[in-house]
Write an enzyme that holds these catalytic residues in place. Structure first.
Site, PDB file in Angstrom:
ATOM      1  N   CYS A  59       0.859  -1.178   0.000  1.00  0.00           N
ATOM      2  CA  CYS A  59       0.000   0.000   0.000  1.00  0.00           C
ATOM      3  C   CYS A  59       0.899   1.234   0.000  1.00  0.00           C
ATOM      4  CB  CYS A  59      -0.862  -0.036   1.258  1.00  0.00           C
ATOM      5  SG  CYS A  59      -1.771   1.476   1.544  1.00  0.00           S
TER       6      CYS A  59
ATOM      7  N   CYS B 109      -1.185   3.902  -6.275  1.00  0.00           N
ATOM      8  CA  CYS B 109      -2.029   3.228  -5.278  1.00  0.00           C
ATOM      9  C   CYS B 109      -2.245   1.832  -5.827  1.00  0.00           C
ATOM     10  CB  CYS B 109      -3.368   3.956  -5.137  1.00  0.00           C
ATOM     11  SG  CYS B 109      -4.615   3.017  -4.212  1.00  0.00           S
TER      12      CYS B 109
HETATM   13  N1  DGL Z   1      -4.091   0.468  -1.868  1.00  0.00           N
HETATM   14  C1  DGL Z   1      -3.631   1.480  -1.022  1.00  0.00           C
HETATM   15  C2  DGL Z   1      -2.544   2.355  -1.621  1.00  0.00           C
HETATM   16  O1  DGL Z   1      -1.732   1.812  -2.341  1.00  0.00           O
HETATM   17  C3  DGL Z   1      -4.618   2.196  -0.143  1.00  0.00           C
HETATM   18  C4  DGL Z   1      -5.854   2.735  -0.735  1.00  0.00           C
HETATM   19  C5  DGL Z   1      -6.741   3.271   0.374  1.00  0.00           C
HETATM   20  O2  DGL Z   1      -7.133   2.483   1.224  1.00  0.00           O
HETATM   21  O3  DGL Z   1      -6.991   4.482   0.373  1.00  0.00           O
HETATM   22  O4  DGL Z   1      -2.442   3.518  -1.371  1.00  0.00           O
END
Ligand code: DGL
Length: 218
Positions: free
Chosen positions: A70, A181
């Site tokens: 993430c 993301c």
């Molecule tokens: N998938 C995550 C990222 O790479 C988080 C997305 C979220 O929960 O806002 O930032």
């Protein structure tokens, strides 16, 4: 080796898939923390509490490497986690700004959560890698990760509608888009429809290589 991967939901599965391609014989555990999605719209304090809970679970399981799949949790919390758990090995996922800037692209668009865009780490990545004459536009996408989390398994119309709304004021023909993301890597096709001649990149392969390097060190 016990490798664990976590994200605020399904986004991190794109990172996990890349790691498994490179290292198919390890033992994996994945936490999809969808009850706390979106991470990208939470304060540092809330995020630190959330990621600590995930790490505690993974520590109990005996994780030898913890992959933060993430960008938000990495850019905002990895220093905190490394300080709190010096005995654990963390590998993070960052927007692939370095990879994009290290090309002859003139116009780069970075799509990420509001939390990632506002982070000090993203500012440093820009400062360290942007070349003279290169335009790098950062675009925060509130609500997108959440919409993907809710609708990825079904009809993608709400995802397309959200994208259209967020991209209304984006540069029209960037050379490269950085998917900052991990949720966005799941909707490459939809993003590509808005930018047919743009190259889309993410940092997932880089993460897999880092995990491999860690494995060889231990
Ligand atoms: N998938 C995550 C990222 O790479 C988080 C997305 C979220 O929960 O806002 O930032």
């Amino acid at each position: 080796m016990k490798i664990s991967v976590f994200d605020s939901g399904i986004g991190g599965t794109t990172v996990l898939a890349e790691i498994k391609k490179l290292l198919p014989n390890e033992e994996y555990r994945y936490i999809a923390d969808s009850k706390n999605c979106p991470y990208g719209e939470k304060s540092d304090q809330e995020l630190n509490q959330i990621v600590t809970k995930n790490v505690e679970k993974l520590k109990k399981w005996g994780a030898q490497i913890i992959v933060i799949a993430c960008n938000t949790a990495t850019t905002r919390c990895i220093s905190y986690l490394r300080q709190k758990y010096p005995e654990l090995t963390f590998v993070g996922t960052e927007p692939a700004i370095k990879l994009a800037a290290n090309t002859d692209a003139k116009n780069i668009l970075v799509l990420a959560t509001p939390g990632t865009i506002a982070s000090e780490r993203t500012k440093s990545l820009l400062k360290e890698n942007q070349k003279t004459g290169q335009n790098i536009t950062l675009l925060a996408c509130p609500g997108l990760a959440d919409t993907i989390e809710k609708h990825y398994q079904g009809d993608h119309t709400p995802i397309r509608t959200k994208l259209a709304e967020l991209l209304a004021n984006a540069p029209k023909t960037p050379d490269i888009i950085v998917l900052g993301c991990t949720h966005y890597s799941l909707i490459k096709e939809e993003i590509q429809d808005f930018f047919p001649s743009t190259k889309l990149i993410d940092g997932n392969l880089g993460v897999a290589h880092q995990v491999q390097a860690q494995l060889h060190q231990s």
